[in-house]
Design a protein around this motif. Structure first.
Motif, PDB file in Angstrom:
ATOM      1  N   VAL A   1       0.848  -1.178   0.000  1.00  0.00           N
ATOM      2  CA  VAL A   1       0.000   0.000   0.000  1.00  0.00           C
ATOM      3  C   VAL A   1       0.889   1.234   0.000  1.00  0.00           C
ATOM      4  CG1 VAL A   1      -1.720   1.271   1.334  1.00  0.00           C
ATOM      5  CG2 VAL A   1      -1.772  -1.226   1.301  1.00  0.00           C
ATOM      6  N   GLN A   2       0.642   2.146  -0.938  1.00  0.00           N
ATOM      7  CA  GLN A   2       1.387   3.393  -0.966  1.00  0.00           C
ATOM      8  C   GLN A   2       0.943   4.243   0.218  1.00  0.00           C
ATOM      9  OE1 GLN A   2       3.889   4.299  -2.578  1.00  0.00           O
ATOM     10  NE2 GLN A   2       3.944   2.956  -4.331  1.00  0.00           N
ATOM     11  N   ASP A   3       1.889   4.699   1.012  1.00  0.00           N
ATOM     12  CA  ASP A   3       1.567   5.470   2.201  1.00  0.00           C
ATOM     13  C   ASP A   3       2.646   6.520   2.434  1.00  0.00           C
ATOM     14  OD1 ASP A   3       0.137   6.194   4.488  1.00  0.00           O
ATOM     15  OD2 ASP A   3       1.198   4.753   5.750  1.00  0.00           O
TER      16      ASP A   3
ATOM     17  N   MET B   1      -2.006   5.897   6.371  1.00  0.00           N
ATOM     18  CA  MET B   1      -2.354   4.486   6.612  1.00  0.00           C
ATOM     19  C   MET B   1      -1.607   3.946   7.826  1.00  0.00           C
ATOM     20  SD  MET B   1      -4.065   1.773   5.693  1.00  0.00           S
ATOM     21  CE  MET B   1      -4.547   1.903   4.004  1.00  0.00           C
ATOM     22  N   THR B   2      -0.345   4.268   7.936  1.00  0.00           N
ATOM     23  CA  THR B   2       0.460   3.807   9.057  1.00  0.00           C
ATOM     24  C   THR B   2      -0.096   4.332  10.370  1.00  0.00           C
ATOM     25  OG1 THR B   2       2.404   3.791   7.647  1.00  0.00           O
ATOM     26  CG2 THR B   2       2.791   3.742  10.011  1.00  0.00           C
TER      27      THR B   2
END
Length: 182
Positions: free
Chosen positions: A79-81, A86-87
């Motif tokens: 997942v691009q973060d 998201m993290t």
């Protein structure tokens, strides 16, 4: 098995062709360079599986293509973060705070008079309605409501709770976790 003397020279001679193929796959010079480097490392590590007299260039292109597809599959699961949103949602507060809070709560609960402790456990922990708790305790509904209210107030005093900010992590933990609650 010893590396043949020409293997290294043939490997180095193929780099421009590998890079051109990698650029066509990745559409990025930087990613292509990384892909070629990974290909060369794998080829070097597996040189004993290359059979002399066969097409080294085809073997290297196969390694490169397979590595490219492996990376693409891996990226599909990632997942691009880049901004960390998201993290931050996945981060959890340290469990030791919750355990310490629970220990403090149990100690405070023991300090309540028995009738208040019984009422708050029936309503808050066991999920009984006020009517059911009143029936269990053999008293009026108003009495149960009063006991629960006094128990809640006393617990807040004992635990020094003044508002919602007193629940969850402390201010330092909140800052570390990126929370705006601190």
């Amino acid at each position: 098995m010893a590396m043949s003397p020409g293997f290294k020279d043939d490997l180095l001679a193929t780099i421009p062709n590998l890079r051109a193929f990698a650029v066509s796959l990745t559409q990025s010079a930087d990613k292509a360079d990384d892909l070629v480097q990974e290909t060369l490392v794998k080829a070097w590590d597996k040189h004993e599986s290359f059979q002399m007299g066969t097409n080294l260039k085809a073997w290297l292109f196969t390694i490169l293509r397979n590595e490219f597809y492996s990376q693409m599959r891996k990226r599909g699961r990632e997942v691009q973060d880049s901004d960390g949103v998201m993290t931050e949602r996945l981060a959890v507060h340290p469990s030791q705070h919750g355990l310490l809070d629970l220990k403090d709560f149990r100690a405070a609960l023991e300090l309540l008079p028995e009738d208040q402790r019984e009422a708050i456990i029936l309503i808050g922990a066991s999920g009984f309605s006020y009517e059911e708790a009143a029936e269990i305790c053999g008293c009026a509904i108003g009495t149960i409501k009063s006991r629960v209210s006094r128990a809640r107030s006393r617990l807040q005093q004992i635990l020094q709770i003044s508002g919602e900010d007193d629940f969850g992590p402390d201010a330092i933990s909140s800052q570390v976790m990126g929370s705006n609650a601190a």
